[in-house]
Write a protein that holds these residues in place. Structure first.
Motif, PDB file in Angstrom:
ATOM      1  N   TYR A 192      -3.245  18.020   8.935  1.00  0.00           N
ATOM      2  CA  TYR A 192      -3.571  17.390   7.645  1.00  0.00           C
ATOM      3  C   TYR A 192      -3.311  15.882   7.649  1.00  0.00           C
ATOM      4  N   MET A 222      -3.693  26.113   3.461  1.00  0.00           N
ATOM      5  CA  MET A 222      -4.643  26.115   4.575  1.00  0.00           C
ATOM      6  C   MET A 222      -3.957  26.731   5.784  1.00  0.00           C
ATOM      7  N   VAL A 235       2.663  12.740  11.376  1.00  0.00           N
ATOM      8  CA  VAL A 235       2.124  11.437  10.962  1.00  0.00           C
ATOM      9  C   VAL A 235       2.987  10.296  11.490  1.00  0.00           C
ATOM     10  N   ARG A 270       5.012  19.185  10.393  1.00  0.00           N
ATOM     11  CA  ARG A 270       3.880  18.532   9.748  1.00  0.00           C
ATOM     12  C   ARG A 270       4.222  17.100   9.368  1.00  0.00           C
ATOM     13  N   GLY A 271       5.455  16.936   8.862  1.00  0.00           N
ATOM     14  CA  GLY A 271       5.905  15.601   8.491  1.00  0.00           C
ATOM     15  C   GLY A 271       5.959  14.681   9.703  1.00  0.00           C
ATOM     16  N   GLU A 281       0.840  -1.188   0.000  1.00  0.00           N
ATOM     17  CA  GLU A 281       0.000   0.000   0.000  1.00  0.00           C
ATOM     18  C   GLU A 281       0.884   1.250   0.000  1.00  0.00           C
ATOM     19  N   ARG A 300       4.482   5.831   2.237  1.00  0.00           N
ATOM     20  CA  ARG A 300       4.767   7.272   2.298  1.00  0.00           C
ATOM     21  C   ARG A 300       4.585   7.819   3.710  1.00  0.00           C
ATOM     22  N   LYS A 301       3.630   7.242   4.428  1.00  0.00           N
ATOM     23  CA  LYS A 301       3.393   7.696   5.791  1.00  0.00           C
ATOM     24  C   LYS A 301       4.615   7.434   6.658  1.00  0.00           C
ATOM     25  N   ILE A 308      -6.080  12.816   7.762  1.00  0.00           N
ATOM     26  CA  ILE A 308      -6.203  11.881   6.660  1.00  0.00           C
ATOM     27  C   ILE A 308      -6.110  10.448   7.145  1.00  0.00           C
ATOM     28  N   HIS A 309      -5.258  10.238   8.146  1.00  0.00           N
ATOM     29  CA  HIS A 309      -5.095   8.866   8.629  1.00  0.00           C
ATOM     30  C   HIS A 309      -6.088   8.512   9.713  1.00  0.00           C
ATOM     31  N   GLY A 310      -7.148   9.302   9.838  1.00  0.00           N
ATOM     32  CA  GLY A 310      -8.281   8.839  10.633  1.00  0.00           C
ATOM     33  C   GLY A 310      -8.501   9.516  11.964  1.00  0.00           C
ATOM     34  N   THR A 329       0.331   4.486   0.192  1.00  0.00           N
ATOM     35  CA  THR A 329       0.150   5.536   1.207  1.00  0.00           C
ATOM     36  C   THR A 329       0.811   5.119   2.522  1.00  0.00           C
ATOM     37  N   LEU A 345       0.835  23.783   2.732  1.00  0.00           N
ATOM     38  CA  LEU A 345      -0.429  23.482   2.077  1.00  0.00           C
ATOM     39  C   LEU A 345      -1.324  24.716   2.152  1.00  0.00           C
TER      40      LEU A 345
END
Lengths: 253, 285, 294
Positions: A109, A101, A166, A162-163, A81, A86-87, A113-115, A83, A99
């Motif tokens: 962000y 925003m 996640v 931000r990185g 997978e 990349r996560k 995205i990851h829930g 994503t 981004l």
């Protein structure tokens, strides 16, 4: 190999159309160290970095051969997978890419995205990451303003934070200080050094002095070929290959 | 959201995107297909070689040569007029004015505005001009208005290509002692010739296909105009009037006329593509 | 001698450069001048919002035509905006190269097809489809010559406008920004939804407005399929009579009825002003978006 690793590159070749960008690169990346990839521009550094989190996939006409293992999982296995891969890797680009925003939403962000949808939890994550990045005091009153209004240096630290939000394992830096002023560069470098206690860090740079300042492990890439790699002090002090020597003394750039 | 849900959402939207793309591209094929198929019963060589027999509204015989020739006259004249006005404007904007100068900004802005004005308004404006000058509907009036209609289309398309010419090339010409005019004609026009020709063809295509601007200005007639002051038939109007006829045969002739117009447009577009391919080999990138 | 030539050319070019600006102003002025005759006798708002259209009795209410235009434009945009944007997203983010290369000329051609041809096609296909298939499906009667037919034909005509501008907007969003979102573990669609569309929002609005103003002024194709009945439509299956069609249809009579020509020129002026405002708005937004992108 005499160091622990969970990121292994084996016989990686990348070509764009007829152009061979990487030739048979094999490299084990040491855990919880800063690995610096140096080399003149156009040598394939960025290509190597982007092949690690499969950002190359979306490029037209790109061909990738060889294997990259993260935690013994081949990331180019079609069943993997993307994503998820990349996560695991946080990317810090050349220019800060905020981004479109708010400051808050930039950090939130990834987790969103990851829930993670709970607002309180998100707030906690945002505050934690901003504090860790040393940005909290600077931006706590501007959390809901567009992130593009921060200074460039602040933006890059925001991107790093931000990185990290996640919870990656590996941090990839693509000449992460090239758009910054010297002082912001130092802050980002310092931050990378702090991070290596928890993360595996790979930084691509063409600034030799930056390599000397932060590298634990050094890899020299030249014309798509991995010429030499080893512990940074060793390579800087006693380069084995004449090309590495030439690069380090400034004969090729 | 779980990864599965995220993936499903992406799959749904990707399907919608592909469906939309099929609708967009499919509509072109359906339009051309329908027109061609429906035109077959009426599509005869005489359509191309004869003028209408018995009037365009009720006549079932003859062809639409009057409209084909009228349209070609009109669009050629209008395109010539538009070239004569827009090429100097674009050269002036790019060579004689600074990019941010008030004149350049205002002119580009006016061209944008003109570009957005519907052709029926051009027609109404043409009508006013004709009334003021005491002109009647004629080929000349049609050429004038369609030329103005083509002006912004052509000028904007030319401006886009000429803007891309590297300043170094222009400087090189100056440093050889060329005047601005010589640079304009020998370097800029030559260098961007394919782009200029494409702009001309696009404008020609718009000119030959437009009906709303010629209703008031060019009029309509069953014969081929022999002077600029006579009214001229045009293909789009021929189609429009034939379709309005109560007779089935005449309506079919409208389909055939539409097919002919479509073919002309297709041919123009094809030619411009070929031109671009052929010329771009000789220009410096 | 060479320099004299240069000087003359320069002057001539300068004069021609004044043409576009002059043309805009003279259109505005000319239409205004012609509208004066009717504006002197009747109030502007009375004309715009009056619903009676009886030129022979000197009654000129534009409302049915304005509503006709609004209805048709609205239906066209409801259909065109999602389809065009989805297509643009597909072409810019997902489509393999060969599809992009096939689609580009198709969209260019779609933009090049004359509006009468769209009209003919509408009469051949869309009108019967609406009248014989869609209307019975909804249990209503319709001749097919309706707002919906006009809207469908118009939607196809504005596809290229919206797609073109949207593609330009998407291509101005940097590759790196997309990679940033992807490298945080977002899917491609999430990247489009949260980053590309948001970054390009202003440009997308401009694309829609440009499409809208194109739809608003389109004449022939709509005129041929919309039925041209001067009554305010109550449903999409009703016929309508848009403003541009009114102008195009009546040039024959307008010279013989007093004030008729003035009323039609006023209609053209209204059309011009509305389209002008739309276009200016869209350009302004696009310019601002471009400046922000830099």
């Amino acid at each position: 190999m005499d160091f622990p690793t969970h990121l292994r590159i084996q016989n990686l070749s990348v070509s764009y159309g007829d152009h061979l960008a990487l030739k048979d690169v094999s490299l084990d990346v040491p855990d919880k160290k800063i690995t610096v990839i140096i080399g003149p521009s156009g040598c394939g550094k960025t290509t190597l970095l982007k092949s690690l989190n499969r950002l190359l996939d979306s490029v037209d006409g790109v061909k990738i051969r060889g294997n990259i293992f993260v935690d013994d999982e081949d990331i180019y296995d079609p069943r993997v997978e993307v994503t998820h891969i990349r996560k695991k890797m946080g990317l810090l680009s050349q220019k800060p890419q905020v981004l479109p925003m708010s400051v808050f939403d930039n950090i939130a962000y990834g987790p969103k995205i990851h829930g993670t949808s709970d607002r309180k939890k998100l707030s906690r994550i945002v505050e934690r990451e901003l504090r860790a990045a040393g940005l909290w005091d600077e931006v706590k009153d501007r959390l809901h303003e567009p992130a593009s209004q921060l200074s460039v240096g602040q933006q890059q630290r925001l991107c790093l934070a931000r990185g990290l939000a996640v919870e990656p394992e590996i941090i990839l830096g693509d000449e992460p200080t090239s758009a910054l002023d010297p002082q912001s560069s130092r802050i980002v470098e310092q931050r990378l050094i702090e991070l290596k206690s928890d993360y595996t860090v790979i930084v691509v740079t063409h600034i030799l002095r930056q390599g000397r300042r932060i590298a634990d492990y050094l890899a020299f890439l030249y014309l798509g070929e991995l010429v030499e790699h080893g512990p940074a002090e060793e390579v800087f002090a006693h380069p084995k290959d004449p090309r590495t020597r030439a690069y380090l003394t400034g004969e090729i750039s | 959201m779980t990864l599965n849900k995220r993936k499903t959402e992406e799959r749904i939207f990707k399907f919608l995107m592909m469906a939309s793309t099929v609708i967009v591209t499919g509509s072109l094929l359906v339009i051309i297909g329908t027109i061609v198929v429906k035109s077959l019963p009426a599509l005869r060589l005489t359509m191309l070689t004869q003028t209408p027999k018995g009037g365009y509204y009720l006549g079932k015989e003859g062809g639409i040569l009057n409209a084909i020739v009228g349209s070609l006259y009109l669009a050629s004249g209008a395109t010539l007029l538009a070239v004569l006005v827009s090429l100097p404007i674009v050269l002036y904007l790019n060579l004689y004015t600074k990019k941010a100068s008030a004149l350049a900004t205002f002119t580009r802005f006016s061209l944008d505005v003109l570009w957005g004005i519907p052709s029926i308004v051009y027609g109404a404006f043409g009508f006013i001009v004709m009334m003021t000058l005491g002109l009647r509907a004629s080929l000349l009036a049609g050429i004038f208005i369609v030329g103005l209609l083509e002006l912004p289309i052509m000028a904007r398309a030319m401006d886009e290509v000429i803007r891309l010419i590297p300043q170094a090339l222009i400087d090189a010409s100056y440093s050889l002692g060329a005047t601005k005019l010589e640079t304009a004609l020998k370097v800029i026009v030559k260098q961007s010739l394919p782009g200029i020709l494409t702009a001309v063809l696009i404008a020609f295509g718009r000119g030959i296909g437009d009906a709303a601007s010629v209703i008031f200005t060019a009029g309509f007639t069953d014969s081929i105009p022999t002077s600029l002051l006579q009214p001229a038939a045009t293909l789009p109007l021929a189609i429009f009037y034939q379709l309005g006829s109560p007779l089935l045969e005449v309506q079919q002739r409208a389909y055939a006329s539409a097919a002919i117009l479509t073919l002309i447009i297709l041919a123009i577009s094809l030619i411009s593509r070929v031109l671009i391919k052929k010329f771009t080999r000789h220009t410096i990138r | 001698m060479r320099h004299l030539k240069d000087l003359i050319a320069r002057r001539a070019m300068f004069l021609l450069t004044a043409v576009p600006g002059f043309l805009v102003l003279s259109m505005l002025f000319g239409l205004l001048q012609k509208s004066r005759a009717i504006l002197a006798l009747k109030s502007f708002s009375g004309l715009l919002f009056g619903s009676g259209w009886h030129p022979l009795k000197g009654e000129f209410g534009f409302l049915p035509f304005l509503m006709g235009t609004l209805w048709v434009t609205l239906v066209a945009m409801v259909l065109a905006v999602p389809i065009s944007l989805l297509t643009a997203v597909y072409l810019s983010e997902y489509a393999p190269k060969f599809i992009r290369e096939f689609t580009k000329p198709v969209i260019d051609l779609l933009a090049g097809i004359p509006s009468v041809v769209y009209g003919v096609w509408g009469v051949l296909m869309i009108v019967p489809f609406v009248g014989k298939v869609l209307a019975p499906l909804f249990g209503v009667y319709s001749s097919g010559y309706s707002v919906l037919s006009g809207g469908i034909v118009l939607a196809i005509m504005v596809f290229p406008t919206i797609i073109h501008v949207a593609l330009e907007v998407f291509s101005s969003v940097s590759h790196e920004l997309r990679e940033t979102s992807l490298s945080l573990g977002a899917t491609k669609w999430e990247t489009v939804k949260y980053v590309v569309l948001r970054k390009g929002l202003q440009g997308i609005i401009a694309a829609v407005v440009l499409g809208l103003s194109r739809a608003f002024g389109e004449t022939m194709a709509v005129l041929m399929v919309v039925g041209n009945v001067a009554k305010i439509p109550k449903s999409v299956f009703d016929p309508a009579y848009p403003l541009p069609a009114l102008i195009a249809n009546n040039y024959g009579e307008m010279m013989s009825v007093p004030l008729y020509d003035s009323a039609l020129m006023l209609a053209a002026l209204v059309l011009l002003l509305v389209v002008l405002v739309f276009n200016l708005g869209a350009r302004f937004v696009l310019m601002k978006a471009e400046r922000r992108a830099e």
